[in-house]
Write an enzyme that holds these catalytic residues in place. Structure first.
Site, PDB file in Angstrom:
ATOM      1  N   ARG A   1      -3.114  -9.934   5.266  1.00 28.52           N
ATOM      2  CA  ARG A   1      -3.431 -10.155   4.070  1.00 28.52           C
ATOM      3  C   ARG A   1      -2.319  -9.623   2.871  1.00 28.52           C
ATOM      4  O   ARG A   1      -2.057  -8.406   3.024  1.00 28.52           O
ATOM      5  CB  ARG A   1      -5.014  -9.523   3.874  1.00 28.52           C
ATOM      6  CG  ARG A   1      -5.349  -9.429   2.386  1.00 28.52           C
ATOM      7  CD  ARG A   1      -6.803  -8.840   2.438  1.00 28.52           C
ATOM      8  NE  ARG A   1      -7.485  -8.789   1.119  1.00 28.52           N
ATOM      9  CZ  ARG A   1      -6.865  -8.050   0.117  1.00 28.52           C
ATOM     10  NH1 ARG A   1      -6.313  -7.123   0.102  1.00 28.52           N
ATOM     11  NH2 ARG A   1      -7.655  -7.944  -1.079  1.00 28.52           N
TER      12      ARG A   1
ATOM     13  N   LYS B   1       0.968  -1.172  -0.068  1.00 24.28           N
ATOM     14  CA  LYS B   1      -0.049  -0.233   0.129  1.00 24.28           C
ATOM     15  C   LYS B   1       0.780   1.174  -0.158  1.00 24.28           C
ATOM     16  O   LYS B   1       1.992   1.415   0.227  1.00 24.28           O
ATOM     17  CB  LYS B   1      -0.943  -0.129   1.134  1.00 24.28           C
ATOM     18  CG  LYS B   1      -2.313  -0.922   0.881  1.00 24.28           C
ATOM     19  CD  LYS B   1      -3.234  -1.083   1.890  1.00 24.28           C
ATOM     20  CE  LYS B   1      -4.207  -1.911   1.230  1.00 24.28           C
ATOM     21  NZ  LYS B   1      -5.324  -2.264   2.201  1.00 24.28           N
TER      22      LYS B   1
HETATM   23  N1  PMM Z   1      -7.593  -3.931   0.925  1.00 27.25           N
HETATM   24  C1  PMM Z   1      -7.742  -4.025  -0.346  1.00 27.25           C
HETATM   25  C2  PMM Z   1      -8.804  -4.821  -0.655  1.00 27.25           C
HETATM   26  N2  PMM Z   1      -9.196  -5.886   0.248  1.00 27.25           N
HETATM   27  N3  PMM Z   1      -9.515  -6.257   2.654  1.00 27.25           N
HETATM   28  C3  PMM Z   1      -9.393  -6.309   3.554  1.00 27.25           C
HETATM   29  N4  PMM Z   1      -9.947  -7.098   4.739  1.00 27.25           N
HETATM   30  N5  PMM Z   1      -8.413  -5.463   4.490  1.00 27.25           N
HETATM   31  C4  PMM Z   1      -7.730  -4.720   3.286  1.00 27.25           C
HETATM   32  O1  PMM Z   1      -6.943  -3.878   3.932  1.00 27.25           O
HETATM   33  C5  PMM Z   1      -8.072  -4.491   1.787  1.00 27.25           C
HETATM   34  C6  PMM Z   1      -9.035  -5.749   1.663  1.00 27.25           C
HETATM   35  C7  PMM Z   1      -7.102  -3.418  -1.345  1.00 27.25           C
HETATM   36  O2  PMM Z   1      -5.826  -3.727  -1.673  1.00 27.25           O
HETATM   37  P1  PMM Z   1      -5.502  -4.728  -3.096  1.00 27.25           P
HETATM   38  O3  PMM Z   1      -6.099  -4.161  -4.158  1.00 27.25           O
HETATM   39  O4  PMM Z   1      -4.174  -5.094  -3.224  1.00 27.25           O
HETATM   40  O5  PMM Z   1      -6.455  -6.004  -2.907  1.00 27.25           O
END
Ligand code: PMM
Length: 315
Positions: free
Chosen positions: A271, A231
């Site tokens: 994650r 991020k």
């Molecule tokens: N961040 C993204 C997508 N889904 N779900 C949870 N629970 N927590 C997060 O911080 C989160 C998420 C966005 O990141 P990505 O595009 O790399 O998936």
């Protein structure tokens, strides 16, 4: 001083009904079946490639593979239900058939329902139930665990809502309200995992404060998931440390460090895009915590010199 109580040790926040764990912080591997996600957009946009990538993440040791069909990057536009269903459900079904534990990353109740029917064992909702009023009842009826992330507004204009006087106490209070409301809507709080929502209506300084203040969230009595991978705030720290502009795909080593810090602070799950590195990070954190717990009981120079001085972020 509050004892660190990571997953599988003693803390009451370490269990999620319906989600047995390996005795350490879980690693959730990210599988974005989208053409436009902020860090891996387009790479796994067709089902076959996405399934292969999901199998690869599982083989690398992901405890859960998180399948998402709608980008949540800042400024992203919604995709429509049919498209989201078409992207996620076949991938979840195939992975579940292969014995891979999957979650679905969605804000929409119909997608959550269909994914659970296809074999998903967890619903990951970045809106914490705010985007779709039917979500809580749907997940309650499905009887699966639920990640409720802190969210203030849809991605297209979330950056306008990154306004806090004290981000840690405001996010904690907003999640506490969410948890109560979800319970009123029938969701068993024992199935809920909370998430500070790093990068969602947050500026980098908010993200760092939330990471450092993870203990505040943990005091709500529920396990905490941390989604830091690749991020903006990690990029900002690297840039301010002299690394210059580091593109998202080159932030995995720094992400692993953050995962280790989060695990030491008692995170239940991280994650991540890079599962191998994430797993290494949480294993190292777990080994560290085993010894930390032992030295906590041992008065003397080790305790004072190494960990009793506030160097460890207490949860
Ligand atoms: N961040 C993204 C997508 N889904 N779900 C949870 N629970 N927590 C997060 O911080 C989160 C998420 C966005 O990141 P990505 O595009 O790399 O998936």
């Amino acid at each position: 001083m509050e004892r660190i109580t990571p997953l599988g040790r003693s803390g009451r926040a370490a269990e999620v009904k319906g989600l047995p764990g390996p005795g350490r912080c879980l690693v959730m591997g990210i599988l974005n079946v989208t053409p436009d996600s902020f860090s891996d957009g387009g790479r796994y946009a067709d089902s076959r490639r996405a399934i292969d990538r999901g199998l690869e993440l599982a083989a690398q040791g992901a405890d859960i593979v998180d399948v998402g069909g709608e980008s949540t990057r800042p400024g992203a536009r919604p995709v429509g239900l049919d498209e989201e269903l078409a992207r996620t459900v076949p991938v979840v079904r195939e992975l579940a058939r292969a014995g891979v534990r999957t979650s679905v990353d969605t804000m929409h109740a119909p997608v959550a329902r269909a994914a659970v029917e296809a074999g998903a064992c967890l619903v990951n909702d970045v809106s914490g139930g705010l985007a779709d009023p039917a979500m809580a009842r749907t997940v309650a009826a499905a009887g699966v665990p639920y990640v409720a992330m802190h969210w203030r507004a849809p991605s297209r204009d979330m950056d306008r809502h990154a306004d806090y006087r004290d981000v840690v106490s405001e996010v904690t209070a907003e999640l506490a309200r969410r948890l109560r409301r979800l319970a009123e809507q029938g969701l068993d709080p024992d199935r809920v995992v909370l998430d500070p929502g790093l990068g969602f209506a947050k500026r980098p300084e908010h993200d760092w404060a939330l990471l450092a203040g993870l203990g505040s969230l943990r005091r709500l009595g529920r396990p905490v998931l941390v989604g830091a991978s690749r991020k903006r705030f990690i990029g900002a720290a690297l840039a301010s440390g002299g690394a210059g502009e580091v593109p998202p795909v080159e932030r995995d080593m720094a992400t692993a460090v953050v995962s280790g810090l989060a695990a030491v602070a008692g995170a239940y799950c991280v994650r991540v895009h890079d599962v191998r590195a994430g797993l290494d990070a949480v294993r190292v954190a777990s080994a560290y915590l085993d010894h930390y717990a032992r030295h906590e009981r041992t008065p003397g120079p080790v305790r004072e010199g190494a960990v009793g001085t506030g160097a460890v972020p207490h949860a």
